[in-house]
Design a protein around this motif. Structure first.
Motif, short mmCIF file in Angstrom:
data_model
loop_
_atom_site.label_atom_id
_atom_site.label_comp_id
_atom_site.label_asym_id
_atom_site.label_seq_id
_atom_site.Cartn_x
_atom_site.Cartn_y
_atom_site.Cartn_z
N ASP A 1 -0.98 -70.68 -7.13
CA ASP A 1 -0.46 -69.32 -6.95
C ASP A 1 1.07 -69.36 -7.04
N GLY A 12 2.81 -69.00 -3.85
CA GLY A 12 2.55 -69.98 -2.80
C GLY A 12 1.94 -69.32 -1.58
N PHE A 13 2.48 -69.64 -0.40
CA PHE A 13 2.00 -68.99 0.83
C PHE A 13 2.95 -67.89 1.29
N ASP A 45 2.84 -65.05 0.25
CA ASP A 45 2.01 -63.84 0.36
C ASP A 45 1.03 -63.92 1.53
N GLU A 92 -1.50 -65.62 1.99
CA GLU A 92 -2.90 -65.64 1.60
C GLU A 92 -3.19 -66.96 0.89
N HIS A 127 -5.22 -68.68 -1.68
CA HIS A 127 -6.10 -68.37 -2.82
C HIS A 127 -6.99 -69.55 -3.15
N ASP A 138 0.09 -73.33 -2.87
CA ASP A 138 -1.25 -72.77 -2.69
C ASP A 138 -2.02 -73.03 -3.99
CA LIG Z 1 -1.10 -67.40 -1.92
#
Ligand SMILES: [Ca+2]
Ligand SMILES: [Ca+2]
Length: 476
Positions: free
Chosen positions: A149, A152-153, A155, A157, A159, A174
């Motif tokens: 992603d 990364g983190f 967001d 979240e 993934h 991520d």
């Molecule tokens: Ca993410």
């Protein structure tokens, strides 16, 4: 949350259509050309003139910058030591915010325990990530194809399907999925896995870097493919091809290109026996193959491997051959290949052959009936695209690892001395400027959204006309 994320993806895609540089070569055809205007033609990294920002990297950086979704990604090693918890020699992909160079996250990878045979010390990540739909696809020094992603983190979240991340802080990667080429298809990378992935629709094409072992005689995995196609969503294998078998001269470090040729979508890949092959992209069916070496050539003195990337342009494939930089200088060959032909097209598909090039690891740049080529002996050539006739040669007086880049009506090229020359795009050599980047340039000047991204051995510069960096980074 899912709905919001979907909207974000749409936004990324539309940005990518404007002026991002989301993969090695900018587009799947890999032609080193951009219509971007307003790029600086001179700058001063010491005084900060036309420098928007600079980011510190490891001590060696070979993974060329890519730009998409507001993020710049590069491949380097771990000598900067950003995270004390992840110490020692590793391959590293770093992500920076495009607007201001802010460090966002990094993915670090332990070296393979098998050592230099598969994973050369301190080379870091040499893959240039593909950014598509908010995901970065690259090949790690461990021979893994990674989907990560780009946020990364940041967001908040995680993934997946990949959820096994042990570190989930803001600076950690991520992963979406991981495909281990050494485990899944038995590849035995020689010295380093380096492929820069390319996609068409939901398919991702990657070179495996399968090669010889340290004896430079044995091929431990003669049945492993040279090229694979993966499902971009799931990371599962779709097709593979091993036309090379046990004829690998050394390693396989070229990277595939994709384009429509004569109405057929092809993936084109230069492989370890010095041949270039074209495949039906959707099925992996082999369509043609072309030997880039004269039949009487002998490895390693006169017979070459191919490290540069094929460029697809108006039904023709342009490619130069050469050798591992460790092998030094030697004779080289560049070709224009008619990729509408089928079978062994070494004779039938050869439109022209330029044999005044030296060993090259650079990829071609094409515009307005001109093709720019560079070689490892430091020569920068401009040829007529249709005939291969030489217009001019400029001696850079240092080895060239990167590729010429056409940006508007200028062409940029860097060298091992750290110099970047800017010339006018045209059949008469006219030098606009030359500036030094402070350390060796092993990469290619990358244009995106009005800015040039230039990586030297240990720093990434964002160059923008009119910018002034107030506190230029101290030289390292
Ligand atoms: Ca993410
Ligand atoms: Ca994940």
């Amino acid at each position: 949350m899912r709905v919001i994320f979907a909207f974000v993806l749409v936004a990324f895609t539309s940005v990518a259509l404007s002026a991002d540089w989301p993969m090695w070569g900018g587009t799947p055809a890999r032609n080193m050309v951009s219509s971007m205007t307003g790029a600086p033609t001179e700058w001063d990294v010491k005084a900060g003139k036309n420098v928007k920002w600079v980011a510190e990297l490891g001590s060696q950086s070979y993974g060329n910058p890519t730009v998409g979704g507001g993020v710049v990604l590069i491949g380097t090693n771990n000598e900067l030591g950003r995270d004390p918890k992840q110490a020692g020699d590793r391959g590293v992909v770093m992500a920076f915010r495009e607007s201001n160079g802010e460090f966002l996250w990094q993915a670090t990878f332990d070296k393979l325990s098998s050592g230099r045979a598969n994973d050369w010390p301190f080379q870091g990540i040499a893959s240039s990530p593909l950014i598509a739909d908010g995901i970065a696809y690259f090949v790690s020094n461990r021979g893994q194809v990674i989907a990560a992603d780009i946020d990364g983190f940041h967001d908040n979240e995680n993934h997946g399907p990949y959820q096994e991340e042990k570190l989930t802080g803001k600076n950690d990667p991520d992963f979406v999925w991981v495909f281990d080429m050494m485990e899944e298809v038995g590849s035995f990378p020689h010295n380093l896995s380096n492929s820069s992935p390319v996609a068409h629709g939901n398919l991702l094409f990657v070179s495996t870097s399968n090669g010889q072992d340290e004896s430079h005689v044995n091929i431990p995995s003669p049945k492993a493919p040279s090229i694979i196609a993966l499902d971009r969503t799931t990371g599962k294998l779709v097709w593979e091809d091993n036309s090379v078998e046990d004829r690998i001269l050394h390693g396989q470090w070229s990277t595939p290109a994709v384009g429509e040729v004569g109405g057929v979508l092809q993936v084109v890949h230069a492989q370890g026996d010095g041949w270039v092959r074209g495949y039906e992209a959707l099925t992996g069916k082999k369509l043609w193959e072309f030997d880039t070496n004269p039949k009487d050539s002998v490895w390693p003195k006169t017979r070459n491997e191919v490290i540069s990337t094929p460029v697809i342009y108006e039904n023709v494939v342009y490619i130069s051959n050469g050798q591992d930089p460790e092998h030094g200088e030697g004779v080289g060959h560049a070709y224009a290949i008619d990729a509408t032909k089928r079978g062994d097209i070494t004779e039938s598909g050869r439109l022209w052959h330029f044999d005044r090039i030296r060993r090259s690891i650079s990829t071609a740049a094409i515009k307005d009936g001109l093709i720019y080529l560079a070689d490892f002996s430091g020569f920068f050539h401009c040829l007529d695209l249709k005939t291969g006739q030489l217009h001019w040669t400029h001696d850079m007086f240092a080895a060239i690892w990167g590729s010429p880049m056409i940006v508007g009506d200028r062409v940029y090229l860097g060298d091992e001395d750290g110099d970047i020359v800017v010339v006018e795009h045209g059949k008469t050599l006219k030098i606009v400027s030359e500036q030094n980047m402070g350390s060796s340039v092993y990469s290619t000047v990358v244009p995106a959204n009005g800015t040039l991204f230039v990586m030297n051995r240990n720093q990434l510069y964002a160059l923008q006309q009119g910018a002034q960096l107030q506190k230029p980074s101290a030289e390292r």
